[in-house]
Motif scaffolding. Structure first.
Motif: not given
Length: 88
Positions: A31-39, A61-67
């Protein structure tokens, strides 16, 4: 290509990322990686079209919360060096 000013968190309240049915398990690495790519894909697309990058804030916001910060720093360095393995 990567502007460090863009990497600053947007202002406003921060909430826990909502449930994503693509990642139902406890381990949120994908989830972290996918949101980083999506951003980064979102930024690339919006900049190419000349539109505002405000809709990309969700992914940020999502990848900064998860990664973990160390992962994000490493991935950003790899993007700058041209060695990032993901397709952006």
């Amino acid at each position: 290509m990567l502007d460090m000013n863009i990497q600053k968190p947007p202002k406003g309240k921060w909430h826990t990322p909502p449930f994503d049915p693509r990642f139902p398990n406890q381990n949120q690495t994908r989830n972290c990686y996918q949101n980083f790519l999506d951003y980064h894909r979102c930024l690339k697309t919006m900049n190419r079209r000349g539109k505002s990058t405000q809709p990309c804030e969700y992914f940020f916001r999502v990848y900064h919360s998860l990664c973990p910060i160390s992962w994000v720093q490493r991935w950003n360095q790899q993007i700058q060096d041209g060695t990032f393995a993901g397709k952006i």
